[in-house]
Design a protein around this motif. Structure first.
Motif, mmCIF file in Angstrom:
data_model
loop_
_atom_site.group_PDB
_atom_site.id
_atom_site.type_symbol
_atom_site.label_atom_id
_atom_site.label_comp_id
_atom_site.label_asym_id
_atom_site.label_seq_id
_atom_site.Cartn_x
_atom_site.Cartn_y
_atom_site.Cartn_z
ATOM 1 N N LYS A 22 0.835 -1.220 0.000
ATOM 2 C CA LYS A 22 0.000 0.000 0.000
ATOM 3 C C LYS A 22 0.863 1.261 0.000
ATOM 4 C CE LYS A 22 -1.772 1.634 4.062
ATOM 5 N NZ LYS A 22 -1.433 3.046 4.288
ATOM 6 N N ASN A 23 1.867 1.278 0.888
ATOM 7 C CA ASN A 23 2.628 2.512 1.051
ATOM 8 C C ASN A 23 3.631 2.763 -0.066
ATOM 9 O OD1 ASN A 23 1.103 3.029 3.252
ATOM 10 N ND2 ASN A 23 2.656 2.461 4.774
ATOM 11 N N LYS A 27 2.085 6.131 -3.752
ATOM 12 C CA LYS A 27 3.057 7.117 -4.213
ATOM 13 C C LYS A 27 3.350 6.932 -5.709
ATOM 14 C CE LYS A 27 2.993 6.792 0.242
ATOM 15 N NZ LYS A 27 4.116 6.508 1.073
ATOM 16 N N ALA A 94 -2.968 10.082 2.757
ATOM 17 C CA ALA A 94 -1.925 9.972 1.737
ATOM 18 C C ALA A 94 -2.262 10.742 0.464
ATOM 19 C CB ALA A 94 -1.662 8.499 1.405
ATOM 20 N N ILE A 119 -3.789 8.296 15.066
ATOM 21 C CA ILE A 119 -2.450 8.009 15.568
ATOM 22 C C ILE A 119 -1.634 9.272 15.846
ATOM 23 C CG2 ILE A 119 -2.383 5.686 14.594
ATOM 24 C CD1 ILE A 119 -0.658 6.675 12.340
ATOM 25 N N PRO A 123 1.373 16.393 11.370
ATOM 26 C CA PRO A 123 1.457 17.635 10.601
ATOM 27 C C PRO A 123 2.054 17.402 9.203
ATOM 28 C CG PRO A 123 3.195 17.548 12.249
ATOM 29 C CD PRO A 123 2.352 16.327 12.455
ATOM 30 N N VAL A 124 1.910 18.405 8.329
ATOM 31 C CA VAL A 124 2.507 18.321 6.981
ATOM 32 C C VAL A 124 3.494 19.467 6.753
ATOM 33 C CG1 VAL A 124 0.672 17.011 5.847
ATOM 34 C CG2 VAL A 124 0.462 19.505 6.030
ATOM 35 N N ASP A 125 3.958 20.079 7.864
ATOM 36 C CA ASP A 125 4.844 21.246 7.741
ATOM 37 C C ASP A 125 6.115 20.937 6.939
ATOM 38 O OD1 ASP A 125 5.347 19.561 10.004
ATOM 39 O OD2 ASP A 125 6.796 21.024 10.751
ATOM 40 N N HIS A 127 6.461 18.799 4.428
ATOM 41 C CA HIS A 127 6.133 18.766 2.987
ATOM 42 C C HIS A 127 6.126 20.206 2.458
ATOM 43 C CE1 HIS A 127 4.017 14.639 3.194
ATOM 44 N NE2 HIS A 127 4.355 14.914 4.428
ATOM 45 N N THR A 163 13.233 15.892 10.912
ATOM 46 C CA THR A 163 12.695 14.611 11.377
ATOM 47 C C THR A 163 12.624 13.711 10.155
ATOM 48 O OG1 THR A 163 11.243 15.836 12.851
ATOM 49 C CG2 THR A 163 10.633 13.549 12.426
ATOM 50 N N THR A 165 10.906 11.725 7.611
ATOM 51 C CA THR A 165 9.504 11.629 7.196
ATOM 52 C C THR A 165 9.405 10.872 5.877
ATOM 53 O OG1 THR A 165 7.686 12.925 6.216
ATOM 54 C CG2 THR A 165 9.749 14.105 6.548
ATOM 55 N N PHE A 334 4.782 8.103 16.427
ATOM 56 C CA PHE A 334 3.508 8.810 16.563
ATOM 57 C C PHE A 334 3.049 8.827 18.018
ATOM 58 C CE2 PHE A 334 3.183 7.128 12.148
ATOM 59 C CZ PHE A 334 3.147 8.347 11.489
ATOM 60 N N ARG A 337 -0.539 6.098 19.535
ATOM 61 C CA ARG A 337 -0.616 4.872 18.740
ATOM 62 C C ARG A 337 -0.631 3.629 19.635
ATOM 63 N NH1 ARG A 337 1.996 3.338 12.789
ATOM 64 N NH2 ARG A 337 -0.045 2.881 11.926
ATOM 65 N N LEU A 377 -6.230 1.488 10.904
ATOM 66 C CA LEU A 377 -5.892 0.324 10.085
ATOM 67 C C LEU A 377 -5.112 -0.757 10.835
ATOM 68 C CD1 LEU A 377 -5.228 -1.057 7.361
ATOM 69 C CD2 LEU A 377 -3.609 0.777 6.932
ATOM 70 N N ARG A 378 -3.950 -0.410 11.373
ATOM 71 C CA ARG A 378 -3.098 -1.440 12.010
ATOM 72 C C ARG A 378 -3.717 -1.917 13.322
ATOM 73 N NH1 ARG A 378 -0.878 -2.594 7.402
ATOM 74 N NH2 ARG A 378 -0.264 -0.656 6.410
HETATM 75 N N1 EPU Z 1 6.077 14.707 10.601
HETATM 76 C C1 EPU Z 1 6.127 16.051 10.866
HETATM 77 N N2 EPU Z 1 5.902 16.910 9.830
HETATM 78 C C2 EPU Z 1 5.625 16.485 8.572
HETATM 79 C C3 EPU Z 1 5.586 15.104 8.308
HETATM 80 C C4 EPU Z 1 5.824 14.230 9.362
HETATM 81 O O1 EPU Z 1 6.368 16.470 11.984
HETATM 82 O O2 EPU Z 1 5.427 17.335 7.678
HETATM 83 C C5 EPU Z 1 6.320 13.749 11.705
HETATM 84 C C6 EPU Z 1 5.096 12.892 12.013
HETATM 85 O O3 EPU Z 1 4.172 13.551 12.849
HETATM 86 C C7 EPU Z 1 5.714 11.687 12.648
HETATM 87 C C8 EPU Z 1 7.056 11.553 11.907
HETATM 88 O O4 EPU Z 1 7.291 12.825 11.294
HETATM 89 O O5 EPU Z 1 5.986 11.926 13.991
HETATM 90 C C9 EPU Z 1 7.074 10.481 10.828
HETATM 91 O O6 EPU Z 1 5.928 10.582 9.985
HETATM 92 P P1 EPU Z 1 6.007 10.252 8.438
HETATM 93 O O7 EPU Z 1 5.921 11.518 7.660
HETATM 94 O O8 EPU Z 1 7.181 9.356 8.199
HETATM 95 O O9 EPU Z 1 4.667 9.422 8.220
HETATM 96 P P2 EPU Z 1 3.824 9.379 6.880
HETATM 97 O O10 EPU Z 1 4.709 9.507 5.716
HETATM 98 O O11 EPU Z 1 2.674 10.313 7.000
HETATM 99 C C10 EPU Z 1 3.987 6.829 6.395
HETATM 100 C C11 EPU Z 1 3.030 5.685 6.249
HETATM 101 C C12 EPU Z 1 2.490 5.290 7.609
HETATM 102 C C13 EPU Z 1 3.663 4.923 8.502
HETATM 103 C C14 EPU Z 1 4.642 6.103 8.589
HETATM 104 C C15 EPU Z 1 5.889 5.810 9.384
HETATM 105 C C16 EPU Z 1 2.093 6.082 4.058
HETATM 106 C C17 EPU Z 1 0.898 6.399 3.246
HETATM 107 N N3 EPU Z 1 1.934 6.076 5.374
HETATM 108 O O12 EPU Z 1 3.223 7.918 6.939
HETATM 109 O O13 EPU Z 1 1.675 4.158 7.395
HETATM 110 O O14 EPU Z 1 3.204 4.596 9.770
HETATM 111 O O15 EPU Z 1 5.059 6.472 7.254
HETATM 112 O O16 EPU Z 1 6.593 4.782 8.814
HETATM 113 O O17 EPU Z 1 3.162 5.801 3.520
HETATM 114 C C18 EPU Z 1 -0.146 2.740 7.693
HETATM 115 O O18 EPU Z 1 0.176 2.167 6.652
HETATM 116 O O19 EPU Z 1 -1.046 2.293 8.474
HETATM 117 C C19 EPU Z 1 0.503 3.979 8.084
HETATM 118 C C20 EPU Z 1 0.030 4.797 9.014
#
Ligand code: EPU
Length: 425
Positions: A22-23, A27, A94, A119, A123-125, A127, A163, A165, A334, A337, A377-378
């Motif tokens: 899925k992940n 993308k 996503a 969970i 944030p998306v800051d 990105h 961090t 990400t 997270f 969680r 999900l998990r």
């Molecule tokens: N974070 C920030 N700012 C951002 C982005 C992330 O502070 O702009 C922080 C998050 O809050 C977190 C850490 O960085 O504390 C890591 O988050 P990450 O961005 O790696 O997570 P994600 O890309 O949103 C993907 C998977 C998740 C998986 C995480 C960690 C996808 C679609 N999702 O999420 O999968 O848990 O990486 O490996 O790829 C799942 O499949 O159930 C799932 C939640």
């Protein structure tokens, strides 16, 4: 609303085919936005997250269709309506992965803030920070990000993520493929799904390499072409089925998965005494269930890849309820969680929350059937695992969250000998 009714106790045995990751696939669908030529994906899981992103992309004006078997055909000729609605983002965070590709190819996009979920804040800051470093202008109004690229397009930049990400790395990398000049991503994520995305992008003509520890370098190109790509197996689905085998004392072979991607999980299996045979050349992993009394307690901490994935910890907690002694789980990625532990306690587990991110699980404790449910999900998969090993019958609600990421989970479990029914409730 649908529920699962599960009667536990049957040891699972046989072979199960693990679906595409899925992940990775979500993308790759976004990567297809980077070209007007057709892209073809294989080993695409039949899960609702793929269906939701497909709908979002169709609404934008792209042609995304299922083809025979496990295929997905995509063509992004033009974006007639470069907008992602809030409903879609609420269902699937996503969808934010469209930010980078839409900016790079069409110069603009409007996306909702996907906000928090079960969970944590999520944030998306980072990105946004990456796109701005490449010259994009991003305004946040009324819950939406209005993003636009400069008239002459995005430009390469040196970006260091404070961090690690996963999606932040992917969004920046996708945007950088069509940017002018070189982009360097430091403290980039190392997940195998990202390497699979890099393989697809390179097949499309992108110039990307991992050039150092946690560094990705992208040399922007003027245009990308179509590609065919087969998605790697889903290590998170594989871990769930491996635990289903171990927890029921069964004997299950997982096909279609590279055991190397599961190294951190298998290291925990070694420490606990779970028996397995990994065959990387055959892309298979056989789990031989052990009598629960032989399982050893362990301390586990989640970390970015190659560490023990945050997505692994909830399913593992079920196995830890059957290990001898006190185990701890420390969730570092997270906040919030560990919610599933409350539901496991209803089923008889001995779990103490030490704080927001740490749980102590003492075993072995027999689990019993209960009415449980959770909107993640998990965590949903975790409750299924607990029900499979519990005595009596369990009713699990919130299964639409499980359908987001597990392809036909009940059919796969039934084929291995589980008693599980989906009911309308
Ligand atoms: N974070 C920030 N700012 C951002 C982005 C992330 O502070 O702009 C922080 C998050 O809050 C977190 C850490 O960085 O504390 C890591 O988050 P990450 O961005 O790696 O997570 P994600 O890309 O949103 C993907 C998977 C998740 C998986 C995480 C960690 C996808 C679609 N999702 O999420 O999968 O848990 O990486 O490996 O790829 C799942 O499949 O159930 C799932 C939640």
């Amino acid at each position: 609303m649908q529920k699962f009714v599960i009667t536990g106790g049957a040891p699972l045995s046989g072979h199960v085919r693990i679906a595409g990751a899925k992940n990775a696939v979500l993308k790759m669908m976004a990567a297809a936005v980077l070209t007007d030529e057709p892209c073809s994906l294989r080993n695409v899981p039949k899960i609702s997250d793929v269906a939701i992103l497909r709908e979002v992309m169709n609404d934008i004006g792209f042609d995304v269709r299922r083809s025979n078997g496990d295929g997905l055909e995509l063509q992004a000729r033009e974006a007639t309506w470069p907008f992602v609605p809030l409903e879609a983002a609420l269902k699937m965070r996503a969808s934010f992965i469209l930010l980078g590709p839409m900016l790079a190819r069409f110069g603009r996009v409007i996306l909702p803030n996907p906000g928090g979920d079960r969970i944590g804040r999520r944030p998306v800051d980072l990105h946004v920070m990456a796109m701005e470093a490449m010259g994009a202008t991003i305004a946040y109004r009324n819950g939406y990000y209005f993003a636009s690229a400069p008239p002459d397009g995005l430009k390469g930049a040196h970006i260091r993520f404070p961090t690690v990400t996963v999606m932040g790395t992917e969004n920046a990398m996708l945007a950088a493929t069509l940017a002018r000049g070189t982009t360097v991503l430091d403290n980039a994520a190392l997940e195998p799904e990202i390497d699979d995305l890099i393989a697809m992008l390179c097949a499309m003509g992108a110039e990307i390499e991992r050039s150092g520890e946690r560094r990705i370098e992208v040399q922007g190109v003027a245009r990308l072409g179509g590609a065919e790509h087969r998605v790697i197996g889903d290590r998170l689905e594989a871990e769930t089925f491996a635990i289903a085998a171990a927890i029921t004392g069964g004997d299950v072979t997982l096909d279609g998965i590279d055991p190397v991607h599961l190294a951190a999980f298998l290291e925990v299996c070694d420490r606990m005494g779970v028996q397995y045979e990994a065959d990387a050349s055959a892309s298979s992993l056989a789990i031989r269930g052990t009598a629960h009394t032989e399982l050893r307690a362990v301390d586990v901490r989640t970390d970015p890849y190659p560490g023990f994935a945050t997505d692994y910890q909830a399913p593992l907690s079920v196995l830890l309820t059957q290990a001898v002694g006190a185990s701890t789980i420390h969730e570092t990625i997270f906040e919030d969680r560990l919610d599933h532990t409350r539901e496991l306690v209803k089923m008889g587990a001995d779990i103490e929350l030490l704080d927001e991110r740490r749980a102590r699980i003492t075993g072995p404790t027999p689990l019993h059937g209960a009415e449980v449910g959770i909107a993640d999900l998990r965590a949903g998969a975790t409750l299924i695992l607990a029900a499979l090993t519990a005595t009596g019958t369990s009713v699990i609600s919130g299964i639409e969250h499980v359908d987001r990421g597990y392809e036909q989970i009940e059919a796969k479990l039934v084929a291995l000998g589980a008693q599980i029914n989906r009911i309308e409730a």
